[in-house]
Design a protein around this motif. Structure first.
Motif, PDB file in Angstrom:
ATOM      1  N   PHE A  65       1.099  -1.172   0.387  1.00  0.00           N
ATOM      2  CA  PHE A  65       0.079   0.250  -0.185  1.00  0.00           C
ATOM      3  C   PHE A  65       0.764   1.150  -0.238  1.00  0.00           C
ATOM      4  O   PHE A  65       2.385   1.587   0.612  1.00  0.00           O
ATOM      5  N   LEU A  66       0.680   2.232  -0.850  1.00  0.00           N
ATOM      6  CA  LEU A  66       1.668   4.073  -0.769  1.00  0.00           C
ATOM      7  C   LEU A  66       2.138   3.570  -1.088  1.00  0.00           C
ATOM      8  O   LEU A  66       2.991   2.629  -2.449  1.00  0.00           O
ATOM      9  N   ASN A  67       3.688   3.739  -0.618  1.00  0.00           N
ATOM     10  CA  ASN A  67       4.913   3.534  -0.976  1.00  0.00           C
ATOM     11  C   ASN A  67       5.440   2.455  -0.196  1.00  0.00           C
ATOM     12  O   ASN A  67       6.522   2.001  -0.317  1.00  0.00           O
ATOM     13  N   THR A  68       4.755   1.249   0.263  1.00  0.00           N
ATOM     14  CA  THR A  68       5.445   0.396   1.093  1.00  0.00           C
ATOM     15  C   THR A  68       5.695  -0.910  -0.336  1.00  0.00           C
ATOM     16  O   THR A  68       4.603  -1.301  -0.253  1.00  0.00           O
ATOM     17  N   ASN A  69       6.754  -1.374   0.139  1.00  0.00           N
ATOM     18  CA  ASN A  69       6.982  -2.357  -0.923  1.00  0.00           C
ATOM     19  C   ASN A  69       7.172  -4.344   0.386  1.00  0.00           C
ATOM     20  O   ASN A  69       7.805  -3.376   0.952  1.00  0.00           O
ATOM     21  N   TYR A  70       7.391  -5.281   0.123  1.00  0.00           N
ATOM     22  CA  TYR A  70       7.848  -6.207   0.482  1.00  0.00           C
ATOM     23  C   TYR A  70       8.641  -6.971  -0.408  1.00  0.00           C
ATOM     24  O   TYR A  70       8.009  -6.929  -1.361  1.00  0.00           O
ATOM     25  N   ASP A  71      10.144  -7.325   0.013  1.00  0.00           N
ATOM     26  CA  ASP A  71      11.226  -7.641  -0.814  1.00  0.00           C
ATOM     27  C   ASP A  71      11.251  -8.850   0.093  1.00  0.00           C
ATOM     28  O   ASP A  71      11.591  -8.610   1.204  1.00  0.00           O
ATOM     29  N   CYS A  72      11.623  -9.885  -0.742  1.00  0.00           N
ATOM     30  CA  CYS A  72      12.304 -11.007  -0.306  1.00  0.00           C
ATOM     31  C   CYS A  72      13.708 -11.876  -1.006  1.00  0.00           C
ATOM     32  O   CYS A  72      13.173 -11.648  -2.556  1.00  0.00           O
ATOM     33  N   LEU A  73      14.633 -12.362  -0.425  1.00  0.00           N
ATOM     34  CA  LEU A  73      15.786 -13.418  -1.445  1.00  0.00           C
ATOM     35  C   LEU A  73      15.884 -13.672  -0.309  1.00  0.00           C
ATOM     36  O   LEU A  73      16.401 -14.273   0.597  1.00  0.00           O
ATOM     37  N   GLY A  74      15.893 -15.413  -0.934  1.00  0.00           N
ATOM     38  CA  GLY A  74      16.554 -17.052  -0.431  1.00  0.00           C
ATOM     39  C   GLY A  74      17.173 -17.821  -1.062  1.00  0.00           C
ATOM     40  O   GLY A  74      17.260 -17.206  -2.111  1.00  0.00           O
ATOM     41  N   LEU A  75      18.442 -17.956  -0.528  1.00  0.00           N
ATOM     42  CA  LEU A  75      19.086 -18.489  -0.948  1.00  0.00           C
ATOM     43  C   LEU A  75      18.985 -20.440  -0.286  1.00  0.00           C
ATOM     44  O   LEU A  75      19.316 -20.364   0.941  1.00  0.00           O
ATOM     45  N   SER A  76      19.271 -21.114  -1.039  1.00  0.00           N
ATOM     46  CA  SER A  76      18.876 -22.726  -0.289  1.00  0.00           C
ATOM     47  C   SER A  76      19.689 -23.577  -1.079  1.00  0.00           C
ATOM     48  O   SER A  76      19.864 -23.780  -2.240  1.00  0.00           O
ATOM     49  N   TYR A  77      20.516 -24.410  -0.684  1.00  0.00           N
ATOM     50  CA  TYR A  77      22.044 -25.319  -0.633  1.00  0.00           C
ATOM     51  C   TYR A  77      21.301 -26.557  -0.203  1.00  0.00           C
ATOM     52  O   TYR A  77      21.942 -26.814   1.182  1.00  0.00           O
ATOM     53  N   PRO A  78      21.356 -27.771  -1.003  1.00  0.00           N
ATOM     54  CA  PRO A  78      21.263 -28.909  -0.285  1.00  0.00           C
ATOM     55  C   PRO A  78      22.354 -29.611  -0.700  1.00  0.00           C
ATOM     56  O   PRO A  78      23.641 -29.852  -1.430  1.00  0.00           O
ATOM     57  N   PHE A  79      23.206 -30.062   0.678  1.00  0.00           N
ATOM     58  CA  PHE A  79      23.989 -30.795   0.773  1.00  0.00           C
ATOM     59  C   PHE A  79      24.005 -33.143   0.251  1.00  0.00           C
ATOM     60  O   PHE A  79      22.290 -32.634   0.512  1.00  0.00           O
ATOM     61  N   ALA A  80      24.535 -33.742  -0.388  1.00  0.00           N
ATOM     62  CA  ALA A  80      24.119 -34.939  -0.456  1.00  0.00           C
ATOM     63  C   ALA A  80      23.680 -35.658   1.070  1.00  0.00           C
ATOM     64  O   ALA A  80      22.224 -36.047   0.769  1.00  0.00           O
ATOM     65  N   ASP A  81      24.337 -35.869   2.037  1.00  0.00           N
ATOM     66  CA  ASP A  81      23.607 -36.352   3.320  1.00  0.00           C
ATOM     67  C   ASP A  81      23.335 -35.071   4.267  1.00  0.00           C
ATOM     68  O   ASP A  81      22.914 -35.599   5.093  1.00  0.00           O
ATOM     69  N   LEU A  82      23.625 -34.487   4.724  1.00  0.00           N
ATOM     70  CA  LEU A  82      23.563 -33.391   5.450  1.00  0.00           C
ATOM     71  C   LEU A  82      22.135 -33.068   6.133  1.00  0.00           C
ATOM     72  O   LEU A  82      21.740 -32.791   6.576  1.00  0.00           O
TER      73      LEU A  82
END
Length: 596
Positions: A65-82
């Protein structure tokens, strides 16, 4: 900026980040707690990131609303066994807010924002359960004033193996509630709990439907219902429809190679149209590929280690063979050169020296033999004996050397070959004897029996091997007989069990367990007796009654002794057995009371 609603009482206010992130879930009415996700899942259910197969980056933006912004950034990294590790950053901010002083006069513009930084970890737990945890820092800034606090989210998902189309989810956002203080006012974020389910169904070869619902509950507020459905076409194009609180939502998505573009629309009362866009990109190897590469790496390392060990062993044997050759122990040298070739068939040195040893041995053996036919006979039989020796048939080689000595009794070369072969045979028997004894002590009777049999094949007159073989066969046969007898006793076939136990006792005469089992089978094999049988003998009936008297006086130990003595005379007596068991139970209860 007031970016979240307040709950009643002291439960706190709902964090604006409990809205979640990513246009896919929002297009499905925010029914996302059981949804498999991309990196944005760490905002709404960290457990959903456990099923991410490749490294993923997701960016999300919407205007509220008005000048309100919602920003998100995500990074996921899968390991073989962890498991899967994720980093997430979210910001809800309003810029260019007109400032006013205490007299309501204009001042400089300022900004208001809330920021969330999170670190998540998720993995498959056991059976069909997946779990995830997010630890986060939340900060709130209004102009030059700021404050921050720490919190944590917990998430779970469950997929039942017999219902692979169904996923159940639960999440607890702000389970550990952050507290953010601005000057003297402290905000506490309320815990938002979500429970839901998501079903997946392929209705045609290129059409897949995914539908689900969530129930959201914030402390101090009424429960909220969310529902959504997604239709996927050709695994590339997606249409979405949802119900968020009392508002419909719409959305769509496009997948191409490793890229996802998603859009969601919602009309929010008093705020108007809200357009939400997210973009995600997957990169790197999949988890299954990483596991395959890791397995291949382990196999490669093991092979290289094994090859190094073989190479080292081959080098040691080669040095030993060269030393034996220098000592003119040609037959032993030949045997070790052959072992080297078994480990490393490419060893040119071992091959040349093997041929050389054979030629030297035969040349020395026929040296001084004038008769041509005799030379050929000795040469051929020595070659055959050497072949037996190299292939481990030492006993056969010894027999052939002895025959050659009958042909040429004064041949010193053959005498040396015979002595060397006999020495090797004796060493092999000693080594196998040690192995057999060790295996027998470890309880590996089958392995020990194989070693003793091998010793007996090398030396038929080995008395210890013969005795040990008979003992082991008896012990192994005895165990089988005991096992069969136990099965017969459990089935009430006592006479047959007795026959087997008699045979077992003949094989293992000192085994106390056999004697105990025989007593049990013998007692159970006699006809059952009753209380009337005891009454028929006045002396025994008096003894039975004295046991009852002791029992009534709480002298349970004496009662047990009397009735046990009677049980020897009246086996299979249900009354006696019942009385004895009751007395034992009372005695045990008394002992427990005394200990307390």
């Amino acid at each position: 900026m007031q970016s979240a609603s307040y709950a009643d009482g002291d439960a706190g206010r709902e964090s604006p980040f409990s809205l979640g992130a990513g246009a896919r879930g929002m297009g499905m009415g925010r029914a996302f707690v059981a949804l498999s996700g991309d990196a944005s899942a760490s905002f709404w259910n960290p457990a959903a990131t456990s099923r991410i197969d490749r490294a993923n980056v997701t960016a999300f933006r919407t205007t509220l609303f008005l000048n309100t912004n919602y920003d998100c950034l995500g990074l996921s990294y899968p390991f073989a066994d962890l498991g899967v590790f994720s980093f997430s950053l979210g910001r809800i901010g309003t810029d260019d807010i007109e400032g006013r002083d205490s007299d309501n006069l204009p001042t400089d513009n300022f900004s208001s924002s809330e920021t969330r930084f999170g670190f998540s970890y998720a993995r498959h737990l056991f059976y069909g359960f997946h779990g995830g945890l997010t630890v986060k820092i939340l900060s709130h800034r209004i102009g030059e004033i700021s404050g921050s606090g720490a919190g944590a989210d917990l998430g779970l998902q469950y997929k039942y193996s017999r219902l692979p189309w169904l996923t159940i989810g639960a999440s607890f956002v702000d389970l550990i509630q952050p507290r953010v203080k601005l000057i003297s006012v402290e905000d506490k974020y309320a815990t938002v709990s979500r429970f839901g389910a998501m079903g997946n169904k392929k209705i045609a070869s290129n059409i897949n439907i995914e539908a689900g619902f969530d129930v959201e509950k914030t402390a101090g507020r009424s429960a909220i219902f969310h529902a959504g459905v997604e239709a996927g076409f050709l695994e590339r194009y997606f249409l979405r429809l949802g119900f968020d609180r009392n508002r419909p939502t719409f959305g769509g998505g496009l997948f191409y190679r490793s890229f996802n573009l998603d859009y969601a629309y919602e009309n929010i009362e008093y705020l108007g149209d809200s357009h939400r866009i997210s973009f995600s990109f997957s990169f790197g190897s999949s988890v299954s590929e990483k596991r395959r590469q890791r397995r291949a790496s382990i196999v490669r390392e093991e092979r290289e280690s094994w090859e190094r060990a073989l190479s080292h062993q081959a080098d040691s044997l080669l040095n030993l063979a060269d030393s034996l050759r220098n000592l003119e122990e040609y037959q032993d040298a030949l045997a070790n050169y052959q072992k080297v070739l078994g480990l490393n068939p490419e060893s040119e040195h071992a091959r040349i020296m093997s041929d050389s040893m054979i030629n030297i041995i035969i040349s020395e053996a026929i040296e001084g033999v004038a008769d041509l036919k005799r030379k050929e006979l000795i040469s051929g039989r020595i070659g055959s004996a050497l072949n037996d020796f190299n292939e481990g048939r030492v006993k056969s080689a010894i027999s052939k050397y002895r025959l050659l000595l009958e042909i040429d009794p004064s041949n010193e070369t053959i005498e040396d070959l015979l002595a060397s072969a006999e020495q090797n045979l004796s060493a092999e028997i000693s080594q196998r004897r040690e192995t057999a004894i060790r295996l027998q002590n470890q309880g590996d009777n089958a392995g020990a029996l194989a070693e003793w049999n091998r010793i007996l094949s090398l030396d038929e007159g080995d008395a210890e091997a013969g005795t040990r073989i008979n003992d082991l066969k008896g012990e192994m046969a005895g165990k089988e007989l005991i096992a069969d007898a136990l099965e017969l006793i459990s089935n009430g076939r006592y006479s047959e069990a007795m026959d087997l136990l008699e045979r077992a006792r003949s094989l293992r005469p000192g085994d106390e367990s056999i004697r105990s089992l025989m007593a049990e089978a013998r007692a159970k094999s006699v006809p059952p007796t009753t209380i009337e049988d005891i009454k028929s003998n006045s002396e025994h009936w008096d003894l039975y009654l004295s046991g009852l008297e002791s029992y009534q006086k709480s002298d349970y130990k004496m009662a047990i002794e009397i009735w046990t003595e009677l049980e020897r005379v009246y086996p299979n007596n249900a009354d006696l057995r019942k009385n004895i068991n009751q007395a034992r139970d009372r005695l045990a209860a008394e002992d427990e009371t005394k200990q307390e």
